[in-house]
Write an enzyme that holds these catalytic residues in place. Structure first.
Site, PDB file in Angstrom:
ATOM      1  N   ARG A   2       0.826  -1.202   0.000  1.00 27.75           N
ATOM      2  CA  ARG A   2       0.000   0.000   0.000  1.00 27.75           C
ATOM      3  C   ARG A   2       0.862   1.255   0.000  1.00 27.75           C
ATOM      4  O   ARG A   2       1.889   1.322   0.698  1.00 27.75           O
ATOM      5  CB  ARG A   2      -0.903   0.041   1.242  1.00 27.75           C
ATOM      6  CG  ARG A   2      -2.047  -0.926   1.149  1.00 27.75           C
ATOM      7  CD  ARG A   2      -3.125  -0.622   2.169  1.00 27.75           C
ATOM      8  NE  ARG A   2      -3.943  -1.803   2.373  1.00 27.75           N
ATOM      9  CZ  ARG A   2      -4.893  -2.220   1.542  1.00 27.75           C
ATOM     10  NH1 ARG A   2      -5.155  -1.540   0.439  1.00 27.75           N
ATOM     11  NH2 ARG A   2      -5.581  -3.311   1.807  1.00 27.75           N
ATOM     12  N   ASP A   3       0.415   2.245  -0.771  1.00 28.53           N
ATOM     13  CA  ASP A   3       1.094   3.542  -0.768  1.00 28.53           C
ATOM     14  C   ASP A   3       0.858   4.215   0.584  1.00 28.53           C
ATOM     15  O   ASP A   3      -0.260   4.225   1.116  1.00 28.53           O
ATOM     16  CB  ASP A   3       0.565   4.418  -1.904  1.00 28.53           C
ATOM     17  CG  ASP A   3       1.485   5.594  -2.200  1.00 28.53           C
ATOM     18  OD1 ASP A   3       2.070   5.622  -3.298  1.00 28.53           O
ATOM     19  OD2 ASP A   3       1.624   6.481  -1.320  1.00 28.53           O
TER      20      ASP A   3
ATOM     21  N   ASN B  12       5.147   6.890 -13.236  1.00 30.62           N
ATOM     22  CA  ASN B  12       5.743   8.200 -13.483  1.00 30.62           C
ATOM     23  C   ASN B  12       7.217   8.068 -13.852  1.00 30.62           C
ATOM     24  O   ASN B  12       7.905   7.180 -13.332  1.00 30.62           O
ATOM     25  CB  ASN B  12       5.614   9.072 -12.227  1.00 30.62           C
ATOM     26  CG  ASN B  12       4.169   9.310 -11.837  1.00 30.62           C
ATOM     27  OD1 ASN B  12       3.312   9.487 -12.694  1.00 30.62           O
ATOM     28  ND2 ASN B  12       3.879   9.308 -10.536  1.00 30.62           N
TER      29      ASN B  12
ATOM     30  N   VAL C 220      10.452   8.591  -6.308  1.00 32.22           N
ATOM     31  CA  VAL C 220      11.252   7.454  -5.839  1.00 32.22           C
ATOM     32  C   VAL C 220      11.830   6.760  -7.072  1.00 32.22           C
ATOM     33  O   VAL C 220      11.068   6.322  -7.949  1.00 32.22           O
ATOM     34  CB  VAL C 220      10.409   6.472  -5.002  1.00 32.22           C
ATOM     35  CG1 VAL C 220      11.273   5.289  -4.565  1.00 32.22           C
ATOM     36  CG2 VAL C 220       9.800   7.164  -3.776  1.00 32.22           C
TER      37      VAL C 220
ATOM     38  N   HIS D 108       7.951   1.829 -10.261  1.00 36.11           N
ATOM     39  CA  HIS D 108       6.794   1.332  -9.527  1.00 36.11           C
ATOM     40  C   HIS D 108       5.526   1.672 -10.297  1.00 36.11           C
ATOM     41  O   HIS D 108       5.401   2.749 -10.875  1.00 36.11           O
ATOM     42  CB  HIS D 108       6.731   1.916  -8.121  1.00 36.11           C
ATOM     43  CG  HIS D 108       6.924   3.396  -8.070  1.00 36.11           C
ATOM     44  ND1 HIS D 108       8.173   3.988  -8.148  1.00 36.11           N
ATOM     45  CD2 HIS D 108       6.033   4.408  -7.966  1.00 36.11           C
ATOM     46  CE1 HIS D 108       8.045   5.292  -8.087  1.00 36.11           C
ATOM     47  NE2 HIS D 108       6.751   5.592  -7.988  1.00 36.11           N
TER      48      HIS D 108
ATOM     49  N   HIS E  19       1.737   2.487  -9.928  1.00 31.97           N
ATOM     50  CA  HIS E  19       0.671   2.869  -9.002  1.00 31.97           C
ATOM     51  C   HIS E  19      -0.617   2.193  -9.460  1.00 31.97           C
ATOM     52  O   HIS E  19      -0.943   2.214 -10.661  1.00 31.97           O
ATOM     53  CB  HIS E  19       0.419   4.379  -9.064  1.00 31.97           C
ATOM     54  CG  HIS E  19       1.515   5.240  -8.550  1.00 31.97           C
ATOM     55  ND1 HIS E  19       1.506   5.780  -7.282  1.00 31.97           N
ATOM     56  CD2 HIS E  19       2.648   5.693  -9.140  1.00 31.97           C
ATOM     57  CE1 HIS E  19       2.595   6.537  -7.114  1.00 31.97           C
ATOM     58  NE2 HIS E  19       3.298   6.501  -8.229  1.00 31.97           N
TER      59      HIS E  19
END
Ligand code: AMP
Length: 114
Positions: A29-30, A87, A96, A100, A102
């Site tokens: 989880r973010d 991104n 970061v 990754h 999202h």
């Protein structure tokens, strides 16, 4: 390669709410959710940005999407829908530098993004 906060999550040096893990990928989880369901899917291999992805990593990159699909279903957002975002660098809003995906769901998303 420089360690990021995601390497520390992989190595259990800092906590995260892990939703899925295998030898190649991790979903968690973010910490700052932008939707009712917001988790990240990362490769365990540290690849800083999309620009650094190599052709021989195509299967690993595909596995990020397949993991997103599986965990989205488990989280109950598959039928209503969700958004995948990756991104890249400054204009993409990347903060970061360990790629990754999202996964955002649980509410309707607007388009185009800001
Ligand atoms: P990006 O801006 O695309 O690089 O996204 C980085 C994401 O990582 C952001 O949505 C952050 O909220 C998230 N994040 C940063 N640190 C952590 C952490 N320790 N655990 C979970 N998510 C994190």
């Amino acid at each position: 390669m420089s360690d990021t906060i995601f390497s520390k999550i992989i190595n259990r040096e800092i906590p995260a709410e892990i939703l899925y893990e295998d030898d190649d990928v991790l979903a968690f989880r973010d910490v700052s959710p932008q939707a009712p369901v917001h988790f990240l899917v990362i490769p365990k291999l540290e690849i800083p940005t999309i620009n650094d992805i190599q052709p021989n990593q195509a299967e690993l990159i595909g596995k990020l999407v397949l993991t997103a699909k599986q965990v989205a279903k488990e989280q109950g957002i598959a039928e209503d829908g969700y958004r995948l975002v990756m991104n890249c660098n400054a204009d993409g809003g990347q903060t970061v530098f360990h790629i990754h995906l999202h996964v955002l769901g649980g509410r309707a998303m607007s388009w185009p993004p800001g």
